[in-house]
Design a protein around this motif. Structure first.
Motif, PDB file in Angstrom:
ATOM      1  N   GLY A  91       0.674  -1.302  -0.001  1.00  0.00           N
ATOM      2  CA  GLY A  91      -0.211  -0.019  -0.004  1.00  0.00           C
ATOM      3  C   GLY A  91       0.937   1.174   0.291  1.00  0.00           C
ATOM      4  O   GLY A  91       0.146   2.085   0.072  1.00  0.00           O
ATOM      5  N   GLU A  92       2.148   0.924  -0.160  1.00  0.00           N
ATOM      6  CA  GLU A  92       3.099   2.262  -0.152  1.00  0.00           C
ATOM      7  C   GLU A  92       3.179   2.936  -1.527  1.00  0.00           C
ATOM      8  O   GLU A  92       3.030   2.134  -2.647  1.00  0.00           O
ATOM      9  CB  GLU A  92       4.401   1.949   0.294  1.00  0.00           C
ATOM     10  N   THR A  93       2.952   4.229  -1.750  1.00  0.00           N
ATOM     11  CA  THR A  93       3.128   4.836  -3.104  1.00  0.00           C
ATOM     12  C   THR A  93       4.722   4.828  -3.493  1.00  0.00           C
ATOM     13  O   THR A  93       5.489   4.960  -2.754  1.00  0.00           O
ATOM     14  CB  THR A  93       2.690   6.203  -3.032  1.00  0.00           C
ATOM     15  N   LYS A  94       4.668   4.471  -4.539  1.00  0.00           N
ATOM     16  CA  LYS A  94       5.809   4.180  -5.329  1.00  0.00           C
ATOM     17  C   LYS A  94       5.925   5.443  -6.546  1.00  0.00           C
ATOM     18  O   LYS A  94       4.929   5.389  -7.222  1.00  0.00           O
ATOM     19  CB  LYS A  94       6.278   2.973  -5.884  1.00  0.00           C
ATOM     20  N   TYR A  95       7.131   5.574  -6.995  1.00  0.00           N
ATOM     21  CA  TYR A  95       7.193   6.647  -8.168  1.00  0.00           C
ATOM     22  C   TYR A  95       8.223   5.898  -9.122  1.00  0.00           C
ATOM     23  O   TYR A  95       9.280   5.092  -8.972  1.00  0.00           O
ATOM     24  CB  TYR A  95       7.795   7.826  -7.589  1.00  0.00           C
ATOM     25  N   SER A  96       7.825   6.255 -10.467  1.00  0.00           N
ATOM     26  CA  SER A  96       8.619   5.545 -11.540  1.00  0.00           C
ATOM     27  C   SER A  96       8.662   6.581 -12.528  1.00  0.00           C
ATOM     28  O   SER A  96       7.920   7.630 -12.732  1.00  0.00           O
ATOM     29  CB  SER A  96       7.768   4.388 -12.105  1.00  0.00           C
ATOM     30  N   TRP A  97       9.669   6.504 -13.402  1.00  0.00           N
ATOM     31  CA  TRP A  97       9.907   7.384 -14.549  1.00  0.00           C
ATOM     32  C   TRP A  97      10.536   6.861 -15.601  1.00  0.00           C
ATOM     33  O   TRP A  97      11.133   5.624 -15.593  1.00  0.00           O
ATOM     34  CB  TRP A  97      10.653   8.653 -14.162  1.00  0.00           C
ATOM     35  N   GLN A  98      10.651   7.342 -16.849  1.00  0.00           N
ATOM     36  CA  GLN A  98      11.483   6.814 -18.162  1.00  0.00           C
ATOM     37  C   GLN A  98      11.369   8.062 -19.137  1.00  0.00           C
ATOM     38  O   GLN A  98      10.646   8.851 -19.160  1.00  0.00           O
ATOM     39  CB  GLN A  98      10.587   5.568 -18.473  1.00  0.00           C
ATOM     40  N   VAL A  99      12.065   7.822 -20.147  1.00  0.00           N
ATOM     41  CA  VAL A  99      12.052   8.865 -21.006  1.00  0.00           C
ATOM     42  C   VAL A  99      11.425   8.132 -22.492  1.00  0.00           C
ATOM     43  O   VAL A  99      11.627   7.083 -22.846  1.00  0.00           O
ATOM     44  CB  VAL A  99      13.509   9.033 -21.901  1.00  0.00           C
ATOM     45  N   ILE A 100      10.084   8.707 -22.751  1.00  0.00           N
ATOM     46  CA  ILE A 100       9.482   8.449 -24.051  1.00  0.00           C
ATOM     47  C   ILE A 100      10.286   8.895 -25.159  1.00  0.00           C
ATOM     48  O   ILE A 100      10.267  10.193 -25.491  1.00  0.00           O
ATOM     49  CB  ILE A 100       8.135   8.880 -23.746  1.00  0.00           C
ATOM     50  N   ILE A 101      10.854   7.800 -26.141  1.00  0.00           N
ATOM     51  CA  ILE A 101      11.609   8.479 -27.289  1.00  0.00           C
ATOM     52  C   ILE A 101      10.553   8.786 -28.485  1.00  0.00           C
ATOM     53  O   ILE A 101       9.720   7.754 -28.793  1.00  0.00           O
ATOM     54  CB  ILE A 101      12.601   7.464 -27.597  1.00  0.00           C
ATOM     55  N   ASN A 102      10.532   9.847 -29.065  1.00  0.00           N
ATOM     56  CA  ASN A 102       9.821  10.202 -30.082  1.00  0.00           C
ATOM     57  C   ASN A 102      10.769  10.117 -31.361  1.00  0.00           C
ATOM     58  O   ASN A 102      10.216  10.245 -32.656  1.00  0.00           O
ATOM     59  CB  ASN A 102       8.993  11.402 -30.020  1.00  0.00           C
ATOM     60  N   HIS A 103      12.071  10.428 -31.177  1.00  0.00           N
ATOM     61  CA  HIS A 103      12.824  10.233 -32.440  1.00  0.00           C
ATOM     62  C   HIS A 103      14.028   9.547 -32.168  1.00  0.00           C
ATOM     63  O   HIS A 103      14.707  10.085 -31.052  1.00  0.00           O
ATOM     64  CB  HIS A 103      13.158  11.917 -33.194  1.00  0.00           C
ATOM     65  N   PHE A 104      14.717   8.899 -32.730  1.00  0.00           N
ATOM     66  CA  PHE A 104      16.332   8.502 -32.847  1.00  0.00           C
ATOM     67  C   PHE A 104      17.096   8.259 -33.908  1.00  0.00           C
ATOM     68  O   PHE A 104      16.136   8.160 -35.009  1.00  0.00           O
ATOM     69  CB  PHE A 104      16.176   7.350 -31.821  1.00  0.00           C
ATOM     70  N   GLU A 105      18.352   8.349 -33.790  1.00  0.00           N
ATOM     71  CA  GLU A 105      19.167   8.303 -35.040  1.00  0.00           C
ATOM     72  C   GLU A 105      19.980   7.042 -34.981  1.00  0.00           C
ATOM     73  O   GLU A 105      20.295   6.598 -33.878  1.00  0.00           O
ATOM     74  CB  GLU A 105      20.177   9.441 -35.093  1.00  0.00           C
ATOM     75  N   PHE A 106      20.331   6.298 -36.050  1.00  0.00           N
ATOM     76  CA  PHE A 106      21.167   5.527 -36.081  1.00  0.00           C
ATOM     77  C   PHE A 106      22.744   5.971 -35.932  1.00  0.00           C
ATOM     78  O   PHE A 106      23.124   6.478 -36.773  1.00  0.00           O
ATOM     79  CB  PHE A 106      21.224   4.726 -37.468  1.00  0.00           C
ATOM     80  N   VAL A 107      23.448   5.760 -35.046  1.00  0.00           N
ATOM     81  CA  VAL A 107      24.486   6.432 -34.614  1.00  0.00           C
ATOM     82  C   VAL A 107      25.859   5.523 -34.815  1.00  0.00           C
ATOM     83  O   VAL A 107      26.841   5.779 -35.624  1.00  0.00           O
ATOM     84  CB  VAL A 107      24.806   6.607 -33.176  1.00  0.00           C
ATOM     85  N   HIS A 108      25.525   3.922 -34.633  1.00  0.00           N
ATOM     86  CA  HIS A 108      26.452   3.102 -35.002  1.00  0.00           C
ATOM     87  C   HIS A 108      26.772   3.165 -36.602  1.00  0.00           C
ATOM     88  O   HIS A 108      26.024   3.019 -37.287  1.00  0.00           O
ATOM     89  CB  HIS A 108      26.101   1.602 -34.532  1.00  0.00           C
ATOM     90  N   LYS A 109      28.298   3.109 -36.849  1.00  0.00           N
ATOM     91  CA  LYS A 109      28.482   3.280 -38.207  1.00  0.00           C
ATOM     92  C   LYS A 109      27.970   1.928 -39.109  1.00  0.00           C
ATOM     93  O   LYS A 109      28.120   1.856 -40.475  1.00  0.00           O
ATOM     94  CB  LYS A 109      29.922   3.380 -38.247  1.00  0.00           C
ATOM     95  N   ASP A 110      27.834   0.781 -38.354  1.00  0.00           N
ATOM     96  CA  ASP A 110      27.582  -0.516 -39.229  1.00  0.00           C
ATOM     97  C   ASP A 110      26.117  -0.851 -39.294  1.00  0.00           C
ATOM     98  O   ASP A 110      25.816  -1.829 -39.702  1.00  0.00           O
ATOM     99  CB  ASP A 110      28.163  -1.650 -38.666  1.00  0.00           C
ATOM    100  N   MET A 111      25.358   0.050 -38.936  1.00  0.00           N
ATOM    101  CA  MET A 111      23.864  -0.403 -39.003  1.00  0.00           C
ATOM    102  C   MET A 111      23.215  -0.315 -40.400  1.00  0.00           C
ATOM    103  O   MET A 111      22.814   0.495 -41.069  1.00  0.00           O
ATOM    104  CB  MET A 111      23.028   1.049 -38.203  1.00  0.00           C
ATOM    105  N   HIS A 112      23.046  -1.246 -40.672  1.00  0.00           N
ATOM    106  CA  HIS A 112      22.485  -1.739 -42.160  1.00  0.00           C
ATOM    107  C   HIS A 112      22.200  -0.889 -43.010  1.00  0.00           C
ATOM    108  O   HIS A 112      21.066  -0.116 -43.518  1.00  0.00           O
ATOM    109  CB  HIS A 112      20.816  -2.395 -41.579  1.00  0.00           C
TER     110      HIS A 112
END
Length: 150
Positions: A91-112
């Motif tokens: 019955g204890e209140t807990k808090y949670s968070w996260q980042v909702i990503i709406n845009h991302f880039e392929f940074v790794h040079k070998d990405m398909h």
């Protein structure tokens, strides 16, 4: 304004699930390390601290992330912080968070590179709105240090 830009390394392969509304959700953590140098007289100590930031990606972008981004890949994305509260079994209140990503880039040079050449409209350029109903309450699983949706 609630806007976040995040760059780091993926903790694992993305895990795919679906919301109650059958929207695809990809989840992961991004590790961001910070180094500090501590001087104590003639002693110099270098310390590294890593923050693990929880991420969620919705819709078609979730499928792209699951297919092309793997553990250890460098990740660059923008989004917003989403917070929630819940009550645990005591019955204890807990808090949670996260980042909702709406845009991302392929940074790794070998990405398909070949798969991106095959289409003039890569999937990351498609605009998609996230409905608030698709962002169910997200709570941490304290035993596994994972994030679960309820």
């Amino acid at each position: 304004m609630n806007q976040v830009t995040i760059c780091g390394y993926l903790a694992k392969d993305f895990e795919l699930s679906q919301s109650k509304n059958n929207t695809d959700i990809a989840r992961n953590f991004v590790g961001i390390s910070t180094k500090r140098i501590i001087k104590n007289g003639n002693d110099i100590t270098e310390m590294t601290h890593t923050d693990w930031i929880p991420l969620a990606i919705f819709g078609k972008r979730a499928l792209v992330a699951k297919e092309y981004l793997k553990k250890g890949d460098k990740f660059l994305g923008t989004g917003r912080i989403f917070t929630s509260t819940y009550e645990d079994e005591k019955g204890e209140t807990k808090y949670s968070w996260q980042v909702i990503i709406n845009h991302f880039e392929f940074v790794h040079k070998d990405m398909h590179k070949e798969s991106m050449k095959e289409t003039s409209n890569p999937p990351l350029k498609e605009a998609q709105q996230i409905n608030e109903a698709d962002m169910e309450m997200i709570v941490p699983d304290e035993q596994n240090n994972e994030v679960n949706v309820f």
